[in-house]
Design an enzyme around this catalytic site. Structure first.
Site, PDB file in Angstrom:
ATOM      1  N   PRO A 107       0.828  -1.215   0.000  1.00 27.05           N
ATOM      2  CA  PRO A 107       0.000   0.000   0.000  1.00 27.05           C
ATOM      3  C   PRO A 107       0.859   1.261   0.000  1.00 27.05           C
ATOM      4  O   PRO A 107       1.760   1.394   0.813  1.00 27.05           O
ATOM      5  CB  PRO A 107      -0.792  -0.102   1.306  1.00 27.05           C
ATOM      6  N   GLU A 108       0.597   2.131  -0.936  1.00 26.92           N
ATOM      7  CA  GLU A 108       1.264   3.431  -1.003  1.00 26.92           C
ATOM      8  C   GLU A 108       0.185   4.514  -0.981  1.00 26.92           C
ATOM      9  O   GLU A 108      -0.969   4.213  -0.705  1.00 26.92           O
ATOM     10  CB  GLU A 108       2.127   3.515  -2.275  1.00 26.92           C
TER      11      GLU A 108
END
Length: 279
Positions: free
Chosen positions: A2-3
């Site tokens: 996840p970014e």
DNA sequence: AACGCCGCCTGATCGC
DNA sequence: TGCGATCAGGCGGCGT
């Protein structure tokens, strides 16, 4: 992993679901995800608190709550494998459940296979973050890059430089800007820094618009029980399908057909096109 | 003070 | 085949 786009899509999904909900129970299955907050203090301060908002800062979620008249902030980070979502109260808890906030009809579940993420009342780590990508002038960005001799790809992962870019979008943005990931950050010219900043913003925005790279709350197997966030209706519409270089080692570049390369920088995979990204 | 390196974790994959 | 070894990776902490 996840970014910024994945966390932004998640924040938009959770915000209306959490607003006004009151925490009636706090189950801590993995105390290490609270660190450095003490588990007893975590329970005491959250029990009876009501959600008043949800913001994103870099890759962090900032859950805003009010307990009696006292505001407090809960900081969330998904690490590598974290997921946060609401599930019916009676659903069985997943194997790697770290924390459950009982909200009545539903539970807020934080599960994390590797327990690299966080759900904590300590806000120190979020306070060290650099600006959001859209709150940077090209001149400021260039000035920050100038002070570093590290490879520009490695420098983009530094959350104190700029918040939200991780391993996937760093490679993608450099491909879009046609800059070699190996170039020393300090040697990126002013105009190239401007191009790179534009590329970063565009890549992140496109990922948000397509509902992020991956579904964030799938339960069990990847092909089973998917619950998608965002606009995309099927997995093939997610941003994964639009990635130009990430995880595409050996496959033809979408621009020049040369095989995409994989190298290791600072113990992380970097993907790029040796033909398109020569400077 | 910028930077390299380790430890934290588990599951997937590798090698024999 | 099966099983132990290796690897991946965001980030905090620590040493230089």
């Amino acid at each position: 992993m996840p970014e910024l786009p994945e966390v932004e899509v998640l924040a938009r999904h959770l915000r209306p679901l959490l607003l006004g909900q009151t925490i009636r129970g706090v189950d801590i299955r993995r105390p290490q995800v609270l660190l450095p907050t003490d588990p007893a203090a975590f329970q005491r301060r959250l029990l009876g608190a009501t959600f008043t908002g949800l913001q994103r800062r870099g890759k962090y979620l900032l859950f805003e709550l009010r307990h009696a008249r006292t505001p407090l902030t809960l900081l969330g980070h998904l690490g590598m494998t974290g997921r946060m979502y609401l599930a019916p109260r009676r659903d069985p808890l997943p194997k790697h459940t770290a924390v459950v906030l009982r909200l009545g009809a539903r539970n807020f579940i934080y599960e994390d296979t590797r327990y690299f993420g966080r759900l904590t009342l300590d806000l120190a780590s979020a306070e060290k973050l650099g600006p959001e990508p859209d709150q940077f002038t090209p001149a400021q960005f260039h000035a920050k890059l100038k002070t570093s001799r590290q490879a520009v790809k490695v420098k983009l992962l530094d959350q104190t430089l700029m918040a939200g870019v991780g391993n996937i979008y760093a490679s993608e943005a450099l491909f879009r800007a046609k800059i070699s990931p190996r170039r020393a950050a300090g040697t990126v010219s002013g105009p190239r820094a401007r191009t790179l900043l534009t590329a970063i913003r565009a890549v992140l925005q496109e990922a948000i618009d397509s509902g992020s790279t991956i579904p964030l709350n799938f339960a069990g197997k990847k092909t089973d029980g998917l619950f998608y966030f965002g606009r995309a209706a099927t997995a093939s519409e997610y941003y994964t399908e639009r990635l130009n270089v990430y995880d595409r080692a050996g496959k033809p570049c979408n621009h020049c057909q040369f095989p995409i390369k994989r190298i290791v920088q600072a113990a992380r995979s970097t993907f790029f096109c040796g033909q398109c990204q020569k400077d």
